[in-house]
Design an enzyme around this catalytic site. Structure first.
Site, PDB file in Angstrom:
ATOM      1  N   HIS A  96      -0.749  11.085 -13.462  1.00 36.03           N
ATOM      2  CA  HIS A  96      -2.170  11.480 -13.394  1.00 36.03           C
ATOM      3  C   HIS A  96      -3.074  10.307 -12.963  1.00 36.03           C
ATOM      4  CE1 HIS A  96      -1.896  15.302 -16.139  1.00 36.03           C
ATOM      5  NE2 HIS A  96      -0.768  15.090 -15.477  1.00 36.03           N
ATOM      6  N   THR A 109     -35.594   6.458 -11.567  1.00 34.84           N
ATOM      7  CA  THR A 109     -36.105   6.616 -12.929  1.00 34.84           C
ATOM      8  C   THR A 109     -36.288   8.094 -13.224  1.00 34.84           C
ATOM      9  OG1 THR A 109     -38.290   6.220 -12.003  1.00 34.84           O
ATOM     10  CG2 THR A 109     -37.208   4.355 -13.084  1.00 34.84           C
ATOM     11  N   SER A 114       1.041  17.464 -23.262  1.00 40.12           N
ATOM     12  CA  SER A 114       1.170  18.893 -23.558  1.00 40.12           C
ATOM     13  C   SER A 114       1.914  19.624 -22.451  1.00 40.12           C
ATOM     14  CB  SER A 114      -0.214  19.530 -23.699  1.00 40.12           C
ATOM     15  OG  SER A 114      -1.002  18.805 -24.617  1.00 40.12           O
ATOM     16  N   ARG A 138      -6.375  17.118 -28.500  1.00 42.45           N
ATOM     17  CA  ARG A 138      -4.913  17.247 -28.555  1.00 42.45           C
ATOM     18  C   ARG A 138      -4.557  17.702 -29.956  1.00 42.45           C
ATOM     19  NH1 ARG A 138      -2.374  16.887 -23.419  1.00 42.45           N
ATOM     20  NH2 ARG A 138      -3.912  15.771 -22.189  1.00 42.45           N
ATOM     21  N   ASP A 185       3.540  21.683  -8.557  1.00 37.87           N
ATOM     22  CA  ASP A 185       2.157  21.278  -8.273  1.00 37.87           C
ATOM     23  C   ASP A 185       1.903  19.913  -8.886  1.00 37.87           C
ATOM     24  OD1 ASP A 185       2.256  22.374 -10.930  1.00 37.87           O
ATOM     25  OD2 ASP A 185       0.072  22.544 -10.939  1.00 37.87           O
ATOM     26  N   HIS A 219     -40.071  12.402 -14.737  1.00 36.89           N
ATOM     27  CA  HIS A 219     -40.287  10.964 -14.556  1.00 36.89           C
ATOM     28  C   HIS A 219     -40.035  10.300 -15.912  1.00 36.89           C
ATOM     29  CE1 HIS A 219     -42.277   7.145 -13.946  1.00 36.89           C
ATOM     30  NE2 HIS A 219     -42.401   7.423 -12.636  1.00 36.89           N
ATOM     31  N   ASP A 246       5.760  13.216 -12.129  1.00 38.58           N
ATOM     32  CA  ASP A 246       5.177  14.431 -12.723  1.00 38.58           C
ATOM     33  C   ASP A 246       4.826  15.428 -11.634  1.00 38.58           C
ATOM     34  OD1 ASP A 246       3.925  16.242 -14.376  1.00 38.58           O
ATOM     35  OD2 ASP A 246       2.169  15.020 -14.769  1.00 38.58           O
ATOM     36  N   GLU A 260       1.108  24.411 -13.210  1.00 35.26           N
ATOM     37  CA  GLU A 260       1.165  23.745 -14.524  1.00 35.26           C
ATOM     38  C   GLU A 260      -0.045  22.862 -14.742  1.00 35.26           C
ATOM     39  OE1 GLU A 260       2.093  21.032 -17.785  1.00 35.26           O
ATOM     40  OE2 GLU A 260       1.564  20.475 -15.745  1.00 35.26           O
TER      41      GLU A 260
END
Ligand code: BES
Ligand code: MN
Ligand code: MN
Length: 457
Positions: A426, A314, A398, A327, A88, A212, A119, A152
């Site tokens: 990625h 606004t 990871s 991480r 994947d 508002h 990857d 994964e």
């Protein structure tokens, strides 16, 4: 050894074509609109494994995407290598930032451009082609099992059950994974550590409707402003994370270990230039390599709320959201860190907002041994193929299943990756070097040779 190289030379075009075909399948696990494609990628790999002559291959269903499992058992008394990879890929968004469409791979300047090129389709496919080469001489020098998953990138939620239920079938001497990077093509390396991950989504709820921003602004707390203040307080001026207990289990490295790490070549100027940044930033007292390798971090991955469309509206928003990743390093525990985060985040929230923290998938950090027969075989394979001894490195990414394999199967992993940080995994324009792909195949064949020889003695 020369026959390996000449076989790769002669079959180079086909090896590339087969990978490109796999890369044309948009197997994005995160987006259900690609469901049929993810399943198609599994079938493609099943066929590819059949073609190179495994004795058994099947697509094992799970509650999510299936696991492609295959075996080439030469002789039960020989050592066994279990290859893991994932078919994947991450979503390709934003598509407009790609120079060529993510699922129409092209080779340009000796790089294969496509989502998943590095990857992990390019890297897992090297193992199938390595087996093809080993089958030329008759048989590989050891038994090889393949376990290729399709989830994964979304947390491997169903792999654990599969591994537990199939522990006996998965019996092996070592796990081999190509899903990491080397330092550079001049400086080969072997990853010996991966960070863990805790990933949470937070929601802040202020007034019961969007207001508002003129009528109410200044009198009612704005959840986005509040969220920004809360997030800003999570990391202090020294780059330390302020969540109480966050560092309690962090293993500090010895001076010698840190000195060893510092031997890896690192060019700060090139690093900044590649990213187009004027300066780096991070935890005080640690080098860049240490900041990504052996230190934990906290980052906002996305933040939203209010009006983000064209032009100006606004509005004082009712709600604010953020996705936050942490991480982790040994011996932090991702569930404990998620709990500490939740507790702390709730405790710093002012009365003006209600708050909800939702944990996503996580994973434990991992370190792999450098004194094992398998690591030494991997090191020798690099020396043979690259003419240099690989440097052990700690990667910042990871792969949560590494810790799981050790826990459930009692098996150590060799992280035998051949990517480069500049492959932009990625990101838009992900690529994988043709050199890395072909050299990787050669290095994998040599690994099996050295591993079988050393293990057999
Ligand atoms: N292959 C990467 C992990 C990686 C990349 C390790 C580079 C070392 C160097 C893997 O596919 C990945 O992206 N993992 C995710 C975690 C997962 C739980 C979604 C990550 O690191 O963000
Ligand atoms: Mn990967
Ligand atoms: Mn990934």
């Amino acid at each position: 050894m020369d026959h390996i190289k000449s076989y790769i030379d002669q079959n180079q075009q086909r090896f590339l074509d087969e990978l490109l075909q796999l890369l044309r399948i948009p197997s994005v696990s995160a987006d259900s609109k690609f469901k049929e494609d993810v399943l198609r990628a599994a079938v493609y790999l099943q066929d590819a494994l059949k073609d190179v002559g495994v004795d058994h291959v099947e697509i094992c269903p799970t509650a999510g995407y299936p696991i492609v499992y295959a075996e080439k058992i030469v002789d039960p008394s020989l050592p066994t290598v279990l290859v893991y990879g994932h078919y994947d890929v991450q979503p390709a968004d934003p598509y407009e930032l790609w120079d060529s469409p993510p699922f129409e791979p092209v080779i340009k300047d000796d790089k294969i451009y496509a989502r998943g090129a590095c990857d992990d389709k390019g890297q897992l496919y090297m193992h199938i082609k390595a087996l093809e080469i080993m089958m030329q001489g008759g048989q590989p020098p050891c038994n090889i099992k393949f376990m290729l998953e399709g989830e994964e990138e979304v947390g491997s939620g169903n792999l654990e059950i599969f591994v537990r239920e199939n522990a006996e079938r998965l019996a092996a001497d070592v796990i081999l994974i190509s899903d990491t990077a080397i330092l550079s093509n001049d400086t080969p390396s072997i990853t010996v550590g991966l960070r863990g991950l805790s990933y949470v989504e937070v929601e802040l709820i202020g007034p019961n409707r969007d207001l508002h921003s003129g009528v109410y602004g200044g009198a009612v707390a704005n959840p986005i402003n509040t969220l920004c203040q809360m997030i800003a307080s999570l990391v202090d001026e020294q780059g330390k994370i302020t969540i109480p207990g966050f560092y309690d289990r962090v293993q500090e490295l010895t001076t010698e270990q840190r000195a060893d790490m510092a031997k890896a070549p690192f060019d700060l100027e090139a690093y900044q230039e590649e990213l187009d940044i004027a300066t780096i930033q991070g935890e005080e007292g640690y080098s860049t390599i240490e900041r990504t390798g052996i230190r934990p971090t906290l980052d906002v991955n996305g933040i939203w709320g209010g009006y983000t469309g064209e032009g100006a509206k606004t509005v004082l928003p009712s709600k604010a959201y953020a996705k936050i990743s942490m991480r982790l390093v040994p011996d932090q525990d991702h569930e404990e860190i998620t709990a500490l985060f939740t507790q702390h985040f709730e405790s710093i929230a002012p009365n003006s907002v209600k708050i909800k923290v939702t944990p996503h998938h996580g994973g434990q950090p991992a370190v792999t041994p450098t004194d094992s027969i398998a690591f030494k075989a991997a090191s020798r394979a690099f020396e043979d193929a690259w003419g240099k001894k690989p440097i052990p490195t700690r990667d910042g990414g990871s792969i949560p299943i590494v810790a799981l394999f050790e826990e459930v199967l009692g098996l150590q992993t060799v992280l035998f990756g051949f990517g480069l940080d500049s492959d932009a995994i990625h990101s838009p324009n992900e690529s994988y070097g043709v050199f890395n792909y072909l050299k990787g195949i050669e290095t994998i064949v040599l690994f099996h040779k050295h591993f079988a020889a050393a293990k057999g003695n």
